[in-house]
Design a protein around this motif. Structure first.
Motif, PDB file in Angstrom:
ATOM      1  N   ALA A  20      -4.793  -7.356  -7.296  1.00 27.93           N
ATOM      2  CA  ALA A  20      -4.863  -7.663  -5.873  1.00 27.93           C
ATOM      3  C   ALA A  20      -5.595  -8.980  -5.658  1.00 27.93           C
ATOM      4  CB  ALA A  20      -5.589  -6.536  -5.140  1.00 27.93           C
ATOM      5  N   ASN A  27     -10.094  -3.337  -2.809  1.00 28.35           N
ATOM      6  CA  ASN A  27      -9.437  -3.031  -4.076  1.00 28.35           C
ATOM      7  C   ASN A  27     -10.279  -3.408  -5.282  1.00 28.35           C
ATOM      8  OD1 ASN A  27      -7.173  -3.750  -1.959  1.00 28.35           O
ATOM      9  ND2 ASN A  27      -6.226  -2.375  -3.437  1.00 28.35           N
ATOM     10  N   THR A  69      -7.586  -4.453   2.515  1.00 28.77           N
ATOM     11  CA  THR A  69      -6.559  -3.961   1.609  1.00 28.77           C
ATOM     12  C   THR A  69      -5.186  -4.365   2.114  1.00 28.77           C
ATOM     13  OG1 THR A  69      -5.755  -2.005   0.435  1.00 28.77           O
ATOM     14  CG2 THR A  69      -6.254  -1.733   2.766  1.00 28.77           C
ATOM     15  N   THR A 145      -7.266   2.519  -1.541  1.00 23.57           N
ATOM     16  CA  THR A 145      -7.595   1.381  -2.412  1.00 23.57           C
ATOM     17  C   THR A 145      -8.061   1.815  -3.794  1.00 23.57           C
ATOM     18  OG1 THR A 145      -9.870   1.360  -1.545  1.00 23.57           O
ATOM     19  CG2 THR A 145      -8.243  -0.007  -0.417  1.00 23.57           C
TER      20      THR A 145
END
Length: 277
Positions: A20, A27, A69, A145
């Motif tokens: 990510a 995350n 996220t 997440t």
């Protein structure tokens, strides 16, 4: 023909993929940090009865989720459709169960024959619904997440959960996506052989029964392979094991816990839902 017969489910959706971006900070936090941050607020929210406190926690949770996220179509539907609709339905449903004798001092909102819905009952019902929604929203901070394997690894590395328990649970957790993949392969094989069986509900039920035996056989084969792989790696032979995937607990995790607890304390101090009416 490929679109009909090829299975679409991934073998392991929890395998490492594209990392990510750095801006999606949720995350990159330790899974235990996200649990430790929201747990005190979740416990205290069980005992509040006002409207304002859970509403502020919903705003806080939504702000973190939207800024920290990746928002997919499914996540957006959950946040902006499912939860508000659930609050409306649960709030109105609970208000119908409130004893009218306890709220008859409030203004009447709806009359049907001899039955009256008071505003006090509606307030109690929506206070309950908002409380449930706030607990769910706080749980989604980590739930959206964090993967199950990362949570297990963090529990083993930071909480010192015995690896025999943790990795056994991790192996069982990975069975679920594997079963989904096996089912997609079985369905594709049935389509290749022309075993459609019609499109009605009874035909679907019959097809479902036809999937059970090959799916069970595949599950047994997969369990045997996992057991042999764990035995070949001397699983359980030593009190500790080295870790292939590290889930460190960094300074930013401590900062996130402290900041969220401070924000929670500020909300509770401003609303103070336990003050006598």
């Amino acid at each position: 023909m490929t679109a009909i017969t090829s299975p679409t489910a991934p073998i392991d959706p929890y395998s490492p993929g594209v990392p990510a971006p750095a801006r999606l900070y949720l995350n990159h936090l330790n899974p235990l940090a996200k649990v430790a941050a929201v747990l005190p607020a979740i416990v205290l929210l069980v005992f509040v009865q006002d409207l304002e406190t859970p509403l502020w926690f919903i705003v806080l949770a939504y702000a973190l989720i939207l800024s920290g996220t990746r928002i997919t179509a499914r996540t957006a539907a959950l946040l902006f459709l499912a939860i508000p609709l659930g609050v409306a339905l649960i709030g109105f449903g609970f208000s119908l169960w409130v004893d009218a004798a306890g709220v008859d001092g409030t203004a009447p909102l709806l009359r049907v024959g001899g039955w009256t819905l008071f505003t006090g009952a509606l307030e109690i019902g929506f206070a309950t619904a908002l409380r449930l929604a706030s607990i769910l929203a706080l749980a989604l901070i980590g739930g959206l997440t964090t993967t199950g394997p990362d949570l297990v690894r963090a529990s083993i590395q930071q909480l010192r959960v015995p690896y025999r328990i943790g990795y056994t649970a991790l192996a069982a957790y990975r069975f679920v996506p594997r079963f989904g993949y096996e089912l997609s392969v079985i369905r594709a094989a049935h389509r290749v052989r022309g075993h459609h069986g019609g499109g009605g509900p009874f035909a679907r039920l019959a097809r479902g029964w036809g999937y059970i035996v090959p799916l069970l056989a595949g599950a047994i084969r997969h369990a045997e392979r996992v057991a042999l792989a764990m035995d070949a790696r001397a699983f359980g032979a030593h009190p500790t094991r080295t870790e292939r995937h590290l889930v460190p607990f960094r300074t930013r995790d401590t900062v996130f816990i402290a900041a969220f607890i401070a924000a929670s304390a500020l909300i509770f101090s401003l609303t103070f839902p336990w003050a006598p009416a």
